[in-house]
Design a protein around this motif. Structure first.
Motif, PDB file in Angstrom:
ATOM      1  N   PRO A 238      -9.167  61.265  26.788  1.00 16.97           N
ATOM      2  CA  PRO A 238      -8.465  60.498  27.723  1.00 16.97           C
ATOM      3  C   PRO A 238      -9.678  59.735  28.757  1.00 16.97           C
ATOM      4  O   PRO A 238     -10.679  60.414  29.014  1.00 16.97           O
ATOM      5  CB  PRO A 238      -7.801  61.360  28.659  1.00 16.97           C
ATOM      6  CG  PRO A 238      -8.313  62.584  28.376  1.00 16.97           C
ATOM      7  CD  PRO A 238      -8.917  62.745  27.250  1.00 16.97           C
ATOM      8  N   GLN A 239      -9.560  58.273  28.738  1.00 17.67           N
ATOM      9  CA  GLN A 239     -10.456  57.690  29.757  1.00 17.67           C
ATOM     10  C   GLN A 239      -9.760  56.469  30.088  1.00 17.67           C
ATOM     11  O   GLN A 239      -8.976  55.788  29.581  1.00 17.67           O
ATOM     12  CB  GLN A 239     -11.455  57.114  28.586  1.00 17.67           C
ATOM     13  CG  GLN A 239     -12.539  55.871  28.931  1.00 17.67           C
ATOM     14  CD  GLN A 239     -13.528  56.537  29.968  1.00 17.67           C
ATOM     15  OE1 GLN A 239     -14.040  57.637  29.789  1.00 17.67           O
ATOM     16  NE2 GLN A 239     -13.842  55.717  31.102  1.00 17.67           N
ATOM     17  N   ASP A 240     -10.049  56.135  31.420  1.00 18.65           N
ATOM     18  CA  ASP A 240      -9.395  54.890  32.063  1.00 18.65           C
ATOM     19  C   ASP A 240     -10.162  53.605  31.689  1.00 18.65           C
ATOM     20  O   ASP A 240     -11.503  53.511  31.313  1.00 18.65           O
ATOM     21  CB  ASP A 240      -9.601  55.177  33.533  1.00 18.65           C
ATOM     22  CG  ASP A 240      -8.982  56.458  34.068  1.00 18.65           C
ATOM     23  OD1 ASP A 240      -7.972  57.025  33.333  1.00 18.65           O
ATOM     24  OD2 ASP A 240      -9.529  57.161  35.065  1.00 18.65           O
ATOM     25  N   TYR A 241      -9.446  52.643  31.929  1.00 15.49           N
ATOM     26  CA  TYR A 241     -10.005  51.050  31.620  1.00 15.49           C
ATOM     27  C   TYR A 241      -9.638  50.267  32.555  1.00 15.49           C
ATOM     28  O   TYR A 241      -8.379  50.301  32.959  1.00 15.49           O
ATOM     29  CB  TYR A 241      -9.788  50.763  30.112  1.00 15.49           C
ATOM     30  CG  TYR A 241     -10.595  51.539  29.044  1.00 15.49           C
ATOM     31  CD1 TYR A 241     -11.885  51.317  28.714  1.00 15.49           C
ATOM     32  CD2 TYR A 241     -10.042  52.456  28.423  1.00 15.49           C
ATOM     33  CE1 TYR A 241     -12.656  51.747  27.912  1.00 15.49           C
ATOM     34  CE2 TYR A 241     -10.818  53.391  27.567  1.00 15.49           C
ATOM     35  CZ  TYR A 241     -12.002  52.964  27.257  1.00 15.49           C
ATOM     36  OH  TYR A 241     -12.588  53.833  26.500  1.00 15.49           O
ATOM     37  N   VAL A 242     -10.513  49.280  32.608  1.00 15.12           N
ATOM     38  CA  VAL A 242     -10.227  47.957  33.320  1.00 15.12           C
ATOM     39  C   VAL A 242      -9.751  46.987  32.365  1.00 15.12           C
ATOM     40  O   VAL A 242     -10.550  46.781  31.374  1.00 15.12           O
ATOM     41  CB  VAL A 242     -11.168  47.195  34.091  1.00 15.12           C
ATOM     42  CG1 VAL A 242     -11.216  45.819  34.551  1.00 15.12           C
ATOM     43  CG2 VAL A 242     -11.331  48.162  35.393  1.00 15.12           C
ATOM     44  N   ILE A 243      -8.453  46.300  32.493  1.00 17.23           N
ATOM     45  CA  ILE A 243      -7.958  45.375  31.507  1.00 17.23           C
ATOM     46  C   ILE A 243      -7.728  44.167  32.009  1.00 17.23           C
ATOM     47  O   ILE A 243      -6.946  43.988  32.949  1.00 17.23           O
ATOM     48  CB  ILE A 243      -6.490  45.923  30.789  1.00 17.23           C
ATOM     49  CG1 ILE A 243      -7.142  47.015  30.223  1.00 17.23           C
ATOM     50  CG2 ILE A 243      -6.052  44.849  29.744  1.00 17.23           C
ATOM     51  CD1 ILE A 243      -7.965  47.325  28.941  1.00 17.23           C
ATOM     52  N   ALA A 244      -8.497  42.946  31.459  1.00 16.42           N
ATOM     53  CA  ALA A 244      -8.264  41.755  32.519  1.00 16.42           C
ATOM     54  C   ALA A 244      -8.787  40.652  31.364  1.00 16.42           C
ATOM     55  O   ALA A 244      -8.812  41.142  30.181  1.00 16.42           O
ATOM     56  CB  ALA A 244      -9.300  41.665  33.584  1.00 16.42           C
ATOM     57  N   THR A 245      -8.964  39.693  31.733  1.00 22.99           N
ATOM     58  CA  THR A 245      -9.688  38.516  30.686  1.00 22.99           C
ATOM     59  C   THR A 245     -10.991  38.082  31.281  1.00 22.99           C
ATOM     60  O   THR A 245     -11.631  37.522  30.348  1.00 22.99           O
ATOM     61  CB  THR A 245      -8.854  37.150  30.899  1.00 22.99           C
ATOM     62  OG1 THR A 245      -9.121  36.595  32.073  1.00 22.99           O
ATOM     63  CG2 THR A 245      -7.358  37.220  30.893  1.00 22.99           C
ATOM     64  N   GLY A 246     -11.599  38.510  32.261  1.00 23.78           N
ATOM     65  CA  GLY A 246     -12.817  38.117  32.613  1.00 23.78           C
ATOM     66  C   GLY A 246     -13.038  36.795  33.290  1.00 23.78           C
ATOM     67  O   GLY A 246     -14.157  36.050  33.474  1.00 23.78           O
ATOM     68  N   GLU A 247     -11.859  36.158  33.375  1.00 26.60           N
ATOM     69  CA  GLU A 247     -11.875  34.625  34.082  1.00 26.60           C
ATOM     70  C   GLU A 247     -10.750  34.655  35.008  1.00 26.60           C
ATOM     71  O   GLU A 247      -9.774  35.133  34.912  1.00 26.60           O
ATOM     72  CB  GLU A 247     -11.594  33.657  32.935  1.00 26.60           C
ATOM     73  CG  GLU A 247     -12.552  33.451  31.781  1.00 26.60           C
ATOM     74  CD  GLU A 247     -12.052  32.678  30.662  1.00 26.60           C
ATOM     75  OE1 GLU A 247     -10.968  31.789  30.708  1.00 26.60           O
ATOM     76  OE2 GLU A 247     -12.945  32.826  29.617  1.00 26.60           O
ATOM     77  N   GLN A 248     -11.039  33.726  35.894  1.00 23.39           N
ATOM     78  CA  GLN A 248      -9.800  33.657  37.048  1.00 23.39           C
ATOM     79  C   GLN A 248      -9.637  32.146  37.232  1.00 23.39           C
ATOM     80  O   GLN A 248     -10.609  31.352  36.791  1.00 23.39           O
ATOM     81  CB  GLN A 248     -10.656  34.187  38.363  1.00 23.39           C
ATOM     82  CG  GLN A 248     -11.627  33.644  38.979  1.00 23.39           C
ATOM     83  CD  GLN A 248     -12.290  34.229  40.357  1.00 23.39           C
ATOM     84  OE1 GLN A 248     -13.085  33.448  40.972  1.00 23.39           O
ATOM     85  NE2 GLN A 248     -11.520  35.177  40.839  1.00 23.39           N
ATOM     86  N   SER A 249      -8.580  31.739  37.983  1.00 20.60           N
ATOM     87  CA  SER A 249      -7.821  30.576  38.060  1.00 20.60           C
ATOM     88  C   SER A 249      -7.410  30.844  39.709  1.00 20.60           C
ATOM     89  O   SER A 249      -6.780  31.927  39.981  1.00 20.60           O
ATOM     90  CB  SER A 249      -6.998  30.066  37.175  1.00 20.60           C
ATOM     91  OG  SER A 249      -7.526  30.118  35.845  1.00 20.60           O
ATOM     92  N   SER A 250      -7.277  29.677  40.231  1.00 20.36           N
ATOM     93  CA  SER A 250      -6.843  29.768  41.580  1.00 20.36           C
ATOM     94  C   SER A 250      -5.267  29.399  41.309  1.00 20.36           C
ATOM     95  O   SER A 250      -4.665  28.972  40.395  1.00 20.36           O
ATOM     96  CB  SER A 250      -7.182  28.672  42.644  1.00 20.36           C
ATOM     97  OG  SER A 250      -7.116  27.459  42.191  1.00 20.36           O
ATOM     98  N   VAL A 251      -4.293  29.617  42.424  1.00 21.05           N
ATOM     99  CA  VAL A 251      -2.849  29.133  42.402  1.00 21.05           C
ATOM    100  C   VAL A 251      -2.747  27.556  42.185  1.00 21.05           C
ATOM    101  O   VAL A 251      -1.819  27.109  41.549  1.00 21.05           O
ATOM    102  CB  VAL A 251      -2.035  29.628  43.615  1.00 21.05           C
ATOM    103  CG1 VAL A 251      -0.683  29.056  43.547  1.00 21.05           C
ATOM    104  CG2 VAL A 251      -2.222  31.230  43.852  1.00 21.05           C
ATOM    105  N   GLN A 252      -3.619  26.855  42.964  1.00 20.20           N
ATOM    106  CA  GLN A 252      -3.869  25.410  42.566  1.00 20.20           C
ATOM    107  C   GLN A 252      -3.810  25.001  41.354  1.00 20.20           C
ATOM    108  O   GLN A 252      -3.287  24.025  40.735  1.00 20.20           O
ATOM    109  CB  GLN A 252      -4.936  24.853  43.769  1.00 20.20           C
ATOM    110  CG  GLN A 252      -4.669  23.448  43.629  1.00 20.20           C
ATOM    111  CD  GLN A 252      -5.797  23.043  44.789  1.00 20.20           C
ATOM    112  OE1 GLN A 252      -6.462  23.615  45.508  1.00 20.20           O
ATOM    113  NE2 GLN A 252      -6.091  21.481  44.642  1.00 20.20           N
TER     114      GLN A 252
END
Ligand code: NAP
Ligand code: F7E
Length: 327
Positions: A238-252
């Motif tokens: 068992p191991q925890d992970y961060v799951i994301a895309t590595g890219e960000q966008s604003s609400v705009q």
């Protein structure tokens, strides 16, 4: 045949996870709570599936959880149930803490009492990073939650780790960044905007009112993210992970993408309304997915632009066919 028990099966992630696990050949049991008007729209397409079962109960009622586990004897438990809408967590902090924090403890206790060999997944959240201490955020980044929801998720996260370390349980916590889809609730900003863009395009709405357009999120696609949950429970350890895309966008930028998908200019249709500002905002989130790549061989398959296009197209289809938003 392996069995899985999912809390939060009627939610966005629960419904996609059920699709995935059925496709993997598992028997799926989902916990549902009694509601005065139950549409369960996200899982109606699974009604009648021979390996799909619903069980009555509530995350707040530990006896309903232990009874369910005793009857089903699952190999996997995915704890996805929560009060998940951040603004509501200021309006109802105690109710949010009950389900989003104590509910995790209830589920862990039920697992511990019935079968400590069950593999347990906890739906942790990037909202735990809140006022971020470093960028990008990774497993070792200190938490600084900014809402009763975020604080509750920190409790659930640490309780999961504590049960793993105290009782030698296979308990994993996935720190998932925002993920969206055609099945997202209308109150969340992505779906609010794609639904508005589709309706404005067809002349059924004039404008949409939003709060903070400067907030930045690392937005991914929910079907990609349930695949990461499944991989997490199939590790050797068992191991925890961060799951994301590595890219960000604003609400705009989200508004720009959604309105461009229907050949409109968002500036003509987006209004600012202070009612949608929050008492304490999470301004920026960006995940580091290098560990997920190494440990789970996981990476996102769907870009932000592809996801927004899918969501707008699904909403145009609904509007054109007079189908409600929750179909
Ligand atoms: P969602 O669409 O809001 O679904 C929440 C689910 O929890 C629903 O099935 C809801 O059932 C159930 N639930 C709420 N209170 C319950 C209770 N007392 N007993 C039993 N079930 C209860 O959430 P989601 O987007 O699928 O997210 C799934 C999980 O991941 C949540 O824990 C959320 O906090 C977490 N998370 C989500 C994201 C994201 O961006 N989507 C990111 C990180 C973490 P009803 O249909 O009866 O309301
Ligand atoms: O807000 C801004 C708002 O409500 C995103 C949940 O799944 O992801 C989700 O939480 C941003 C915020 O998601 C509006 O201020 C502007 O900065 O779509 P949201 P969230 O709060 O990030 C995390 C990871 C979870 O764990 C949660 O369960 O958009 N924003 N104007 C707005 N947001 C909303 N909802 N509505 C607006 O009008």
């Amino acid at each position: 045949m392996d069995k899985a028990f999912i809390t939060g099966i009627t939610g966005q992630d629960g419904s996609y996870l059920a699709d995935l696990l059925l496709a993997e050949g598992l028997e799926v049991h989902g916990l549902i709570r009694r509601k005065a008007s139950a549409s369960n729209w996200r899982i109606n397409h699974l009604a009648g599936h021979e390996r799909m079962h619903l069980v009555n109960g509530d995350l707040l009622d530990v006896s309903s959880l232990t009874r369910s586990l005793q009857e089903i004897r699952p190999k996997y438990v995915f704890n996805l149930a929560a009060q998940s809408f951040v603004p509501f967590s200021w309006e109802a902090p105690e109710a949010t803490s009950s389900v989003t924090a104590i509910g995790v403890l209830n589920m862990l206790e039920a697992v511990r009492m019935v079968d400590k060999d069950i593999r347990f997944y906890q739906a942790s959240s990037s909202e735990m990073f809140g006022k971020v201490r470093e960028t990008p955020q990774q497993l070792t980044t200190p938490f600084y939650p900014r809402s009763p929801y975020g604080v509750s998720k920190v409790f659930g996260h640490w309780m999961t780790i504590n049960y793993r370390e105290s009782y030698d349980m296979f308990a994993c916590s996935g720190i998932l960044f925002n993920h969206e889809s055609e099945r997202r609730g209308l109150e969340f900003v992505t779906r609010k905007v794609t639904w508005a863009a589709a309706n404005i395009k067809r002349g059924k709405m004039d404008s949409v009112s939003l709060g903070n357009l400067d907030a930045k999120r690392d937005w991914g696609y929910a079907p990609d993210y349930v695949d990461a949950m499944w991989r997490m429970l199939n590790q050797d350890e068992p191991q925890d992970y961060v799951i994301a895309t590595g890219e960000q966008s604003s609400v705009q930028e989200l508004c720009q993408a959604a309105f461009e998908a229907v050949d409109l200019n968002y500036e003509d249709h987006v209004k600012l309304d202070p009612r949608f500002l929050r008492p304490a905002e999470v301004n920026t989130l960006l995940g580091d997915i290098s560990e997920a790549g190494k440990g789970l061989d996981w990476k996102p398959q769907t870009s932000f632009a592809q996801m927004i296009t899918k969501m707008v197209e699904a909403d145009l289809h609904r509007v054109d066919n007079n189908i409600s938003w929750e179909t």
